[in-house]
Write an enzyme that holds these catalytic residues in place. Sequence first.
Site, short mmCIF file in Angstrom:
data_model
loop_
_atom_site.label_atom_id
_atom_site.label_comp_id
_atom_site.label_asym_id
_atom_site.label_seq_id
_atom_site.Cartn_x
_atom_site.Cartn_y
_atom_site.Cartn_z
N GLU A 82 0.83 -1.21 0.00
CA GLU A 82 0.00 0.00 0.00
C GLU A 82 0.86 1.27 0.00
O GLU A 82 1.31 1.72 1.05
CB GLU A 82 -0.93 0.02 1.23
CG GLU A 82 -1.81 1.28 1.26
CD GLU A 82 -2.70 1.37 2.49
OE1 GLU A 82 -2.44 0.66 3.47
OE2 GLU A 82 -3.64 2.17 2.47
N LYS A 113 -2.56 -2.12 -3.06
CA LYS A 113 -3.61 -1.26 -2.49
C LYS A 113 -3.20 0.17 -2.84
O LYS A 113 -2.20 0.69 -2.34
CB LYS A 113 -3.69 -1.46 -0.97
CG LYS A 113 -4.68 -0.51 -0.29
CD LYS A 113 -5.15 -1.07 1.04
CE LYS A 113 -6.05 -0.06 1.76
NZ LYS A 113 -6.77 -0.66 2.88
P1 13P Z 1 -9.21 4.22 4.52
O1 13P Z 1 -10.07 3.57 3.49
O2 13P Z 1 -9.95 4.79 5.68
O3 13P Z 1 -8.20 5.15 3.91
O4 13P Z 1 -8.36 3.05 5.20
C1 13P Z 1 -7.79 2.09 4.39
C2 13P Z 1 -6.53 1.60 4.99
O5 13P Z 1 -6.41 0.45 5.30
C3 13P Z 1 -5.44 2.56 5.16
O6 13P Z 1 -4.25 1.85 5.42
#
Ligand code: 13P
Length: 338
Positions: free
Chosen positions: A177, A219
Amino acid sequence: MSIDQLEETALAMVAAGKGIIAIDESNNTIKKRFEAVGIDCTEENRRRYRELLLTTPNLSDHISGAILYDETIRQKTRDGVLFTKLMLDRGILPGIKVDKGPQPLAGFPGEVATEGLDGLRERLHEYARLGARFAKWRAVIHIGDDIPTSSAIDTNMHLLARYAALCQEAGLVPMVEPEVLMDGDHDIDTCYDVTEATLRSLFAALYEHNVMLEGTILKASMVVSGKDCAEQAEVDEVADATLRCLKSAVPAQLPGIVFLSGGQSDRAATEHLDAINRLGPNPWPLSFSYGRAMQSAALKLWSADLLGNFAAAQAIVASRARENGLAAMGRWTADLQA
Ligand code: 13P
């Protein structure tokens, strides 16, 4: 764990019409979310809230997996069933947040690097024993005056690649991510450039570290205008820019991409995902891994009456899952809004 098994898990995470619910807030983060709606941040309230989310009736219709936090993966329902067992029995893959959060990057004011590699190999093996099938590590890229620097981007992507290789060694699918934050007054073109540079650096690092893309999930943050930008890009513009950016930087053999919501409203997160999928067919399934955009309406309702509103809050979770599941197929319409 063979690459075939990792690939099977990765494909299940992005099965048609399904996405991920992120409930992996650290104790500090969930404290802020609870305080905002007046709930005491006790261990029991955290457990009850996560039980509410995970026992939502028919959750697996549109949810393939849930990302847990270290405390949560060890917790049980009030009837004594481990959350991970409950999830696996209901066809929901347990995931686990394994990074230890961003810290200031020495020598680079305003920039951060994510910590958590020390002892990670042992932690991953423990999480796999506890039932985890995938893991998540979040890198944070800030946009501002003269930032991000390429040093901050490359440092963070190197860390993501080291984490991803360790995950695959432990038999867990790495969810990588790299979040480009929405904070700031930059325009959508700046977000595009930073996101593209970040993703190119990420996939170069994953290649250097022998990470098998077939067993990896990205992600991603969407390409959007900064929160404080005077001119906010329209839905179609966000969808077009996000897809162009992903196509220019993400290899086609990746099994799937899921988006974070990053502070977008519930409506915007769903509408953007739907618009992106309406531009398909695309090289990968494009789905969701939302935290706030899956939970915030339910949390607010639950906070008003923790016992009395339990079922009604679950109905909101189910409805947000359905809306986002339809958006992941480009079949959402505004009249479906809860
Ligand atoms: P949000 O969708 O609230 O941004 O959270 C997703 C997430 O896992 C951030 O690391």
